[in-house]
Scaffold this motif. Structure first.
Motif, mmCIF file in Angstrom:
data_model
loop_
_atom_site.group_PDB
_atom_site.id
_atom_site.type_symbol
_atom_site.label_atom_id
_atom_site.label_comp_id
_atom_site.label_asym_id
_atom_site.label_seq_id
_atom_site.Cartn_x
_atom_site.Cartn_y
_atom_site.Cartn_z
ATOM 1 N N ALA A 56 0.909 -1.107 0.003
ATOM 2 C CA ALA A 56 0.066 0.219 0.259
ATOM 3 C C ALA A 56 0.935 1.266 -0.189
ATOM 4 C CB ALA A 56 -0.855 0.174 1.103
ATOM 5 N N LYS A 59 2.427 1.607 -3.549
ATOM 6 C CA LYS A 59 1.340 2.144 -4.364
ATOM 7 C C LYS A 59 0.887 3.521 -4.278
ATOM 8 C CE LYS A 59 -3.369 1.147 -6.070
ATOM 9 N NZ LYS A 59 -3.442 2.497 -6.502
ATOM 10 N N GLN A 60 0.912 4.089 -3.029
ATOM 11 C CA GLN A 60 0.714 5.543 -2.803
ATOM 12 C C GLN A 60 1.706 6.223 -3.241
ATOM 13 O OE1 GLN A 60 -2.038 6.891 -1.114
ATOM 14 N NE2 GLN A 60 -1.319 8.538 -1.760
ATOM 15 N N ASP A 63 1.356 6.507 -6.839
ATOM 16 C CA ASP A 63 0.246 7.450 -7.216
ATOM 17 C C ASP A 63 0.601 8.903 -6.821
ATOM 18 O OD1 ASP A 63 -1.263 5.357 -7.728
ATOM 19 O OD2 ASP A 63 -2.271 5.283 -5.879
ATOM 20 N N ASN A 64 1.444 9.102 -5.882
ATOM 21 C CA ASN A 64 1.960 10.506 -5.627
ATOM 22 C C ASN A 64 2.772 11.007 -6.650
ATOM 23 O OD1 ASN A 64 0.398 10.592 -3.357
ATOM 24 N ND2 ASN A 64 1.974 10.301 -1.896
#
Length: 126
Positions: A56, A59-60, A63-64
């Motif tokens: 997680a 992935k964050q 994405d950022n």
């Protein structure tokens, strides 16, 4: 026997009693840890949650990074790459832990694993 022999015998008996009282219980504890597999079960129980948090966070971060460049991340309904990554991470981590446990057990049994004392102090979190 002479005074020196009697004194040496007394010192030897006291040394043995000291070892038996202070070190033998710890040795028994190490042998129990080497044979019951409790440390491995504790570690395997933490694998799924640790991997989920790691994935997680990765992935964050992705994405950022994509958002800073103005690119939107889209995931199709048929994309199972996240699940596959999770399965691969879990299998790799668990296999590594099993190999480490075998090494730890051999180290305990042979007396070569001095690092186990820290694992015992931290409740099995090696």
């Amino acid at each position: 026997m002479g005074y020196a022999a009697d004194k040496f015998a007394t010192i030897t008996r006291e040394s043995y009693q000291d070892w038996k009282n202070r070190f033998y219980p710890k040795q028994q504890e190490l042998m129990e840890l080497a044979t019951n597999g409790q440390l491995l079960r504790d570690q395997l129980g933490r694998v799924d949650q640790n991997n989920q948090h790691s994935l997680a966070a990765a992935k964050q971060a992705t994405d950022n990074r994509m958002a800073r460049m103005g690119v939107a991340t889209s995931q199709s309904a048929n994309d199972n790459s996240q699940g596959l990554r999770m399965a691969l991470m879990t299998a790799g981590t668990e296999n590594g832990l099993r190999e480490q446990e075998q090494s730890r057990q051999m180290g305990i049994l042979t007396g070569a694993d001095a690092g186990l004392r820290e694992a015992i102090k931290t409740g099995g979190k090696a």
